[in-house]
Design a protein around this motif. Structure first.
Motif, short mmCIF file in Angstrom:
data_model
loop_
_atom_site.label_atom_id
_atom_site.label_comp_id
_atom_site.label_asym_id
_atom_site.label_seq_id
_atom_site.Cartn_x
_atom_site.Cartn_y
_atom_site.Cartn_z
N ARG A 1 0.32 2.20 -4.08
CA ARG A 1 1.46 2.80 -3.38
C ARG A 1 1.71 2.15 -2.02
N HIS A 2 0.68 1.56 -1.43
CA HIS A 2 0.78 1.06 -0.06
C HIS A 2 0.59 -0.44 0.07
N ILE B 1 -2.53 3.93 7.48
CA ILE B 1 -2.76 3.29 6.18
C ILE B 1 -3.57 2.01 6.35
N ASP C 1 3.54 5.53 9.39
CA ASP C 1 2.25 5.65 8.72
C ASP C 1 1.45 4.35 8.71
N TYR C 2 2.01 3.29 9.23
CA TYR C 2 1.42 1.97 9.08
C TYR C 2 -0.01 1.89 9.64
N THR D 1 4.41 -0.02 3.90
CA THR D 1 4.48 1.41 4.14
C THR D 1 5.47 1.68 5.25
#
Length: 77
Positions: A61-62, A18, A14-15, A10
């Motif tokens: 997605r991540h 997430i 945002d890491y 990611t």
């Protein structure tokens, strides 16, 4: 026996968010009952393949995930 290798992928900003949500969901799922897991590897029985696949599909997605089938596994240390 199935071995799932996963890695969070990611954006840097945002890491942390997430990562926190991913590990929270992992802890709530039935995958947390499998005793052999490390930071980026989960080992599950063949009967839990669908459960693990559904969990990782939700995070596709991540997370980058690879699945390997094995007959035996032994700890070195």
């Amino acid at each position: 026996m199935l071995i799932y290798f996963y890695d969070l992928k990611t954006k840097l900003r945002d890491y942390n968010r997430i990562k926190r949500r991913f590990y929270y969901d992992l802890k709530k799922s039935l995958l947390s009952t499998y005793p052999t897991k490390t930071k980026s590897v989960i080992i599950v029985d063949d009967s839990a393949e669908g459960l693990a696949d559904r969990f990782f599909i939700r995070w596709r997605r991540h997370v980058e995930v690879y699945k390997a089938r094995c007959v035996s596994l032994e700890e070195i240390f």
